[in-house]
Motif scaffolding. Structure first.
Motif, mmCIF file in Angstrom:
data_model
loop_
_atom_site.group_PDB
_atom_site.id
_atom_site.type_symbol
_atom_site.label_atom_id
_atom_site.label_comp_id
_atom_site.label_asym_id
_atom_site.label_seq_id
_atom_site.Cartn_x
_atom_site.Cartn_y
_atom_site.Cartn_z
ATOM 1 N N MET A 198 -10.362 11.974 4.530
ATOM 2 C CA MET A 198 -10.234 13.412 4.362
ATOM 3 C C MET A 198 -9.235 13.881 5.405
ATOM 4 N N HIS A 199 -8.424 14.849 5.023
ATOM 5 C CA HIS A 199 -7.503 15.411 6.005
ATOM 6 C C HIS A 199 -7.165 16.852 5.657
ATOM 7 N N TYR A 200 -6.502 17.506 6.592
ATOM 8 C CA TYR A 200 -5.953 18.840 6.365
ATOM 9 C C TYR A 200 -4.484 18.768 6.724
ATOM 10 N N GLN A 201 -3.638 19.237 5.812
ATOM 11 C CA GLN A 201 -2.189 19.179 6.032
ATOM 12 C C GLN A 201 -1.615 20.593 5.994
ATOM 13 N N TRP A 202 -0.859 20.926 7.038
ATOM 14 C CA TRP A 202 -0.175 22.205 7.120
ATOM 15 C C TRP A 202 1.301 21.987 6.846
ATOM 16 N N LEU A 203 1.915 22.841 6.054
ATOM 17 C CA LEU A 203 3.365 22.867 5.883
ATOM 18 C C LEU A 203 3.853 24.101 6.621
ATOM 19 N N LEU A 204 4.555 23.882 7.714
ATOM 20 C CA LEU A 204 4.914 24.949 8.643
ATOM 21 C C LEU A 204 6.377 25.344 8.521
ATOM 22 N N GLY A 205 6.686 26.518 9.018
ATOM 23 C CA GLY A 205 8.052 27.008 9.042
ATOM 24 C C GLY A 205 8.367 27.875 7.834
ATOM 25 N N LYS A 206 9.493 28.578 7.924
ATOM 26 C CA LYS A 206 9.910 29.475 6.859
ATOM 27 C C LYS A 206 10.114 28.735 5.541
ATOM 28 N N SER A 207 10.656 27.546 5.603
ATOM 29 C CA SER A 207 10.916 26.767 4.383
ATOM 30 C C SER A 207 9.851 25.705 4.129
ATOM 31 N N SER A 208 8.770 25.703 4.878
ATOM 32 C CA SER A 208 7.655 24.750 4.719
ATOM 33 C C SER A 208 8.120 23.300 4.793
ATOM 34 N N ASN A 209 9.038 23.011 5.706
ATOM 35 C CA ASN A 209 9.583 21.658 5.821
ATOM 36 C C ASN A 209 8.923 20.797 6.890
ATOM 37 N N THR A 210 8.104 21.370 7.751
ATOM 38 C CA THR A 210 7.439 20.594 8.791
ATOM 39 C C THR A 210 5.981 20.388 8.393
ATOM 40 N N ALA A 211 5.587 19.125 8.290
ATOM 41 C CA ALA A 211 4.215 18.792 7.888
ATOM 42 C C ALA A 211 3.446 18.299 9.106
ATOM 43 N N LEU A 212 2.263 18.838 9.304
ATOM 44 C CA LEU A 212 1.362 18.414 10.370
ATOM 45 C C LEU A 212 0.029 18.069 9.714
ATOM 46 N N THR A 213 -0.457 16.855 9.960
ATOM 47 C CA THR A 213 -1.665 16.375 9.285
ATOM 48 C C THR A 213 -2.666 15.852 10.299
ATOM 49 N N LEU A 214 -3.929 16.217 10.099
ATOM 50 C CA LEU A 214 -5.020 15.772 10.952
ATOM 51 C C LEU A 214 -6.183 15.371 10.050
ATOM 52 N N GLY A 215 -6.708 14.142 10.244
ATOM 53 C CA GLY A 215 -7.806 13.701 9.397
ATOM 54 C C GLY A 215 -8.426 12.403 9.867
ATOM 55 N N GLY A 216 -9.331 11.888 9.046
ATOM 56 C CA GLY A 216 -10.005 10.639 9.371
ATOM 57 C C GLY A 216 -10.722 10.091 8.159
ATOM 58 N N GLY A 217 -11.229 8.873 8.321
ATOM 59 C CA GLY A 217 -11.930 8.222 7.221
ATOM 60 C C GLY A 217 -12.451 6.863 7.644
ATOM 61 N N ALA A 218 -12.515 5.956 6.677
ATOM 62 C CA ALA A 218 -13.002 4.602 6.942
ATOM 63 C C ALA A 218 -12.294 3.624 6.014
ATOM 64 N N LYS A 219 -12.175 2.380 6.480
ATOM 65 C CA LYS A 219 -11.530 1.327 5.693
ATOM 66 C C LYS A 219 -12.416 0.093 5.685
ATOM 67 N N ARG A 220 -12.532 -0.524 4.520
ATOM 68 C CA ARG A 220 -13.312 -1.758 4.344
ATOM 69 C C ARG A 220 -12.348 -2.883 4.031
ATOM 70 N N TYR A 221 -12.461 -3.988 4.776
ATOM 71 C CA TYR A 221 -11.640 -5.191 4.560
ATOM 72 C C TYR A 221 -12.442 -6.212 3.776
ATOM 73 N N TYR A 222 -11.855 -6.724 2.713
ATOM 74 C CA TYR A 222 -12.481 -7.783 1.917
ATOM 75 C C TYR A 222 -11.733 -9.068 2.258
ATOM 76 N N VAL A 223 -12.215 -9.768 3.277
ATOM 77 C CA VAL A 223 -11.528 -10.962 3.781
ATOM 78 C C VAL A 223 -12.172 -12.215 3.221
ATOM 79 N N ASP A 224 -11.393 -13.275 3.192
ATOM 80 C CA ASP A 224 -11.841 -14.555 2.648
ATOM 81 C C ASP A 224 -12.694 -15.279 3.676
ATOM 82 N N GLU A 225 -13.962 -15.472 3.374
ATOM 83 C CA GLU A 225 -14.892 -16.142 4.290
ATOM 84 C C GLU A 225 -14.615 -17.641 4.388
ATOM 85 N N LYS A 226 -13.935 -18.237 3.419
ATOM 86 C CA LYS A 226 -13.715 -19.682 3.401
ATOM 87 C C LYS A 226 -12.612 -20.134 4.347
ATOM 88 N N LYS A 227 -11.878 -19.185 4.924
ATOM 89 C CA LYS A 227 -10.777 -19.552 5.810
ATOM 90 C C LYS A 227 -11.249 -19.984 7.191
#
Length: 190
Positions: free
Chosen positions: A139-168
């Protein structure tokens, strides 16, 4: 007199709409369709986090991201994310995403090796690594800043799951589920 007031009111509303509509359409067409962003602080420590995002619809975007960071282990990733903007403001505001990718986890165990006492021999740490598919949510929140909305500032977080090979090998020391953080600044464009 009553009919004249209604006619003038309808004429004023029509004129207001005629003036406001082109400005609303013009503001909508100036809306950026793409954002390229990076975390500006990670390169100071030798790491990287970057992303390219393309708006598909007002409420949907696809993003391609890559990162290389070190927590206990070194995590290197490439992901494709489908991002939903429920407020339907394109690349702005609150968003939730699900992503699929490929990741590599490397552990440099500096204490898990024996170095022979041979003159001129360079001893290197024992490096274990594994790789596989990844699944992430964020999840995040993204702001497009400036008169022309060309500057993006993003703040967020989440989680990642790795599916790794146990046989290695015995990779019990690797974390297969890790939290993710995002603080990026970037450039938004058509």
């Amino acid at each position: 007199m009553h009919m004249r007031t209604r006619t003038l009111t309808a004429l004023a509303m029509g004129l207001s709409l005629a003036v406001a509509l082109p400005h609303a359409v013009q503001a909508q067409t100036r809306q950026p369709n793409r954002v390229v962003s990076i975390n500006p602080f990670l390169p100071l420590g030798g790491y990287f986090q970057g992303e390219f995002e393309q708006r598909l619809k007002d409420n949907l975007a696809v993003a391609f991201s890559a990162s290389s960071v070190e927590l206990e282990d070194r995590y290197t990733n490439a992901d494709v994310k489908l991002r939903l903007y429920p407020q339907e403001r394109g690349l702005q505001g609150f968003a939730v995403a699900a992503g699929l990718g490929y990741g590599r986890i490397r552990n440099d165990n500096g204490n898990d090796y024996v170095c022979p006492a041979v003159p001129g021999f360079v001893c290197e740490p024992n490096k274990e690594s594994t790789s596989g598919a990844t699944f992430s949510v964020e999840m995040h929140y993204q702001w497009l800043l400036g008169k022309s909305s060309n500057t993006a500032l993003t703040l967020g977080g989440g989680a990642k799951r790795y599916y790794v090979d146990e046989k290695k090998g015995p990779y019990d020391t690797f974390q297969r589920f890790v939290p993710t953080l995002r603080l990026t600044i970037g450039y938004a464009f058509k």
